[in-house]
Design an enzyme around this catalytic site. Structure first.
Site, PDB file in Angstrom:
ATOM      1  N   PHE A 144       0.864  -1.174   0.000  1.00  0.00           N
ATOM      2  CA  PHE A 144       0.000   0.000   0.000  1.00  0.00           C
ATOM      3  C   PHE A 144       0.909   1.236   0.000  1.00  0.00           C
ATOM      4  CE2 PHE A 144      -2.841   3.099   1.959  1.00  0.00           C
ATOM      5  CZ  PHE A 144      -4.063   2.802   1.376  1.00  0.00           C
ATOM      6  N   ASP A 213       2.199  -5.571   8.154  1.00  0.00           N
ATOM      7  CA  ASP A 213       1.031  -4.715   8.040  1.00  0.00           C
ATOM      8  C   ASP A 213      -0.181  -5.618   7.847  1.00  0.00           C
ATOM      9  OD1 ASP A 213      -1.095  -3.183   7.041  1.00  0.00           O
ATOM     10  OD2 ASP A 213       0.258  -1.664   6.241  1.00  0.00           O
ATOM     11  N   TYR A 238     -10.678  -0.016  10.788  1.00  0.00           N
ATOM     12  CA  TYR A 238     -11.922   0.386  10.100  1.00  0.00           C
ATOM     13  C   TYR A 238     -12.252  -0.514   8.924  1.00  0.00           C
ATOM     14  CZ  TYR A 238      -8.380   2.954   7.374  1.00  0.00           C
ATOM     15  OH  TYR A 238      -7.271   3.303   6.652  1.00  0.00           O
ATOM     16  N   LYS A 239     -11.435  -1.542   8.677  1.00  0.00           N
ATOM     17  CA  LYS A 239     -11.724  -2.477   7.581  1.00  0.00           C
ATOM     18  C   LYS A 239     -12.496  -3.662   8.174  1.00  0.00           C
ATOM     19  CE  LYS A 239      -8.005  -0.496   4.898  1.00  0.00           C
ATOM     20  NZ  LYS A 239      -6.612  -0.529   4.455  1.00  0.00           N
ATOM     21  N   ARG A 387     -12.559  -4.761  -7.183  1.00  0.00           N
ATOM     22  CA  ARG A 387     -12.204  -5.394  -5.921  1.00  0.00           C
ATOM     23  C   ARG A 387     -13.473  -5.703  -5.128  1.00  0.00           C
ATOM     24  NH1 ARG A 387      -8.360  -2.793  -1.480  1.00  0.00           N
ATOM     25  NH2 ARG A 387     -10.249  -1.575  -1.213  1.00  0.00           N
TER      26      ARG A 387
HETATM   27  C1  LIG Z   1      -5.815   0.634   4.400  1.00  0.00           C
HETATM   28  C2  LIG Z   1      -4.337   0.506   4.509  1.00  0.00           C
HETATM   29  C3  LIG Z   1      -3.563   1.495   5.126  1.00  0.00           C
HETATM   30  C4  LIG Z   1      -4.211   2.774   5.578  1.00  0.00           C
HETATM   31  O1  LIG Z   1      -3.446   3.530   6.414  1.00  0.00           O
HETATM   32  P1  LIG Z   1      -4.073   4.791   7.144  1.00  0.00           P
HETATM   33  O2  LIG Z   1      -2.986   5.381   7.894  1.00  0.00           O
HETATM   34  O3  LIG Z   1      -5.215   4.272   7.969  1.00  0.00           O
HETATM   35  O4  LIG Z   1      -4.642   5.691   6.097  1.00  0.00           O
HETATM   36  C5  LIG Z   1      -2.197   1.271   5.275  1.00  0.00           C
HETATM   37  N1  LIG Z   1      -1.622   0.121   4.824  1.00  0.00           N
HETATM   38  C6  LIG Z   1      -2.352  -0.834   4.204  1.00  0.00           C
HETATM   39  C7  LIG Z   1      -1.692  -2.086   3.735  1.00  0.00           C
HETATM   40  C8  LIG Z   1      -3.721  -0.670   4.019  1.00  0.00           C
HETATM   41  O5  LIG Z   1      -4.422  -1.594   3.398  1.00  0.00           O
END
Ligand SMILES: *Cc1c(COP(=O)(O)O)cnc(C)c1O
Length: 416
Positions: A144, A213, A238-239, A387
């Site tokens: 990400f 992560d 939040y996921k 997705r």
């Molecule tokens: C959703 C996601 C994030 C989001 O990070 P935020 O700091 O909450 O915006 C980071 N890393 C991965 C792999 C994600 O899927």
């Protein structure tokens, strides 16, 4: 003398007609041990929500609890709530509720800040434990974007080089120069589940710590942080944990790494005696070392209430249902869409599949919009991916069937 034999279990009759897809979906839903969890969420009957990997649906317990926090704890008790309502210790207390979902123990997980900020803390703290000649930070090249940006900044600040490597190559790339490796457990685009036990063991064998992560695995896939001796992990709430938009993230630290956890963001909340207001920072014991400043109490307590949906839920059952949902989805896509319409880029192999399916389509952005208009909410990731996230606590097999039928209509329309 022949002994009486027990009747053989009935094998499926190969001459029996296949049940219709609707009958299969109904049978799978009827046999689903998690089916009653759906009632704990606010969902619409006319919408199939397959975007819980971006923003989990609202658990019914949250609005009432938030109203109480606002009107009573904030409105009436005001400052007293920091102690009387347990606000001050909420980051550790909510962390302890997340710990069993990721295979971690009590006192190892703290909740606060965003995943991005926690990535930075974990990466810099990890590099601070290794000698200077370990001069490379390995990062999952497909991670990400925020992970890559922060890893680059952590590398600059600690005087290391950043070396992006595909997740599958991290184990082989780890060596005497590795300072730390940062890997995404599930690829947010393709839904590929990476080999956490194997990669962790390989990085450890090279003498380095690893940061995982868990944004797309926490709440969907068993993680086993302690079983696999993972050094540091971060993840979104939040996921699949349904904590609400911008809900604070978690940071998990292996117990034997806590005493040396040297945070690059040592705020007053991570002080051993915060109210002494001392000029020098003495780090707190335990997971509180990962704190920074005043926690976002409203979001944190919304998350706390949202976590009630996990009471009595076995993460192994969640995984089993996730695989059954994604299997059924792939099976119906193969059966209902003309071959080649929207090939899956998600591994068919269960051992390498998270809780989402990504399909490739040349008009993916437009298809996503048409799907949403027709009541099937997934999302689009450039350049050409559709997705679909499957949240085992509330996605039904009937939802899956409906989503594929709408996808068929929408893609045939888009092409014809
Ligand atoms: C959703 C996601 C994030 C989001 O990070 P935020 O700091 O909450 O915006 C980071 N890393 C991965 C792999 C994600 O899927």
């Amino acid at each position: 003398m022949a002994e009486p034999t027990a009747p053989e279990p009935t094998a499926p009759d190969p001459t029996a007609p296949d049940p219709t897809p609707d009958a299969r979906a109904a049978a799978l839903d009827a046999a689903d041990p998690l089916r009653d969890r759906r009632a704990a969420f606010v969902l619409d009957d006319d919408t199939v929500y397959l975007d819980g990997n971006s923003l989990g649906a609202l658990p019914r317990a949250v609005p009432g609890r938030l109203a109480e926090v606002v009107t009573h704890e904030w409105g009436r008790l005001r400052i007293r709530s920091w102690t009387e309502s347990g606000w001050w210790t909420a980051p550790e207390r909510v962390g302890d509720r997340i710990a069993p979902l990721v295979g971690s123990g009590p006192g190892q997980v703290v909740v606060g800040d965003s995943t991005s900020v926690n990535l930075f803390k974990a990466l810099v703290a990890a590099v601070r434990t290794v000698p200077d000649d370990r001069d490379e930070i390995l990062v999952d090249a497909a991670s990400f974007p925020t992970d890559g940006y922060l890893a680059r900044s952590a590398a600059r600040l600690t005087g290391r080089a950043l070396r992006p490597v595909p997740a599958g190559g991290i184990a082989a790339a780890a060596g005497p120069r590795t300072a730390v490796a940062l890997v995404n457990h599930v690829d947010y685009r393709t839904g590929e589940l990476h080999d956490l036990p194997g990669i962790t063991a390989a990085v450890h064998a090279a003498g380095a710590p690893v940061v995982w992560d868990l944004c797309h695995s926490a709440g969907a896939v068993p993680v086993g942080l302690d079983a696999h001796r993972v050094d540091y992990a971060v993840g979104c709430t939040y996921k699949y944990l349904n904590g609400g938009p911008g809900a604070p993230a978690f940071l998990a630290v292996r117990p034997d790494r806590l005493a040396a956890f040297d945070s690059p963001l040592p705020g007053w909340n991570s002080h051993a005696d915060p109210f002494a207001m001392a000029a020098d920072h003495t780090p707190a014991d335990g997971a509180a070392r990962g704190r920074v400043g005043t926690p976002d109490i409203l979001s944190l307590l919304a998350l706390d209430a949202a976590l009630d949906v996990w009471d009595g839920v076995d993460i192994a059952a969640v995984r089993a249902k996730s695989l059954a949902l994604t299997d059924f989805f792939l099976d119906r896509v193969a059966a209902e869409l003309p071959p080649g319409t929207a090939p899956s880029v998600t591994p068919a192999d269960h051992a390498r599949r998270g809780s989402q399916i990504a399909l490739r389509h040349p008009d993916a952005a437009a298809v996503t919009q048409r799907l949403i208009a027709a009541g099937v909410v997934g999302d689009f990731r450039p350049p050409d991916l559709l997705r679909f996230g499957f949240t085992p606590l509330y996605t039904s097999f009937a939802d899956v069937l409906r989503a594929v039928r709408v996808l068929r209509r929408v893609t045939l329309g888009a092409e014809g």
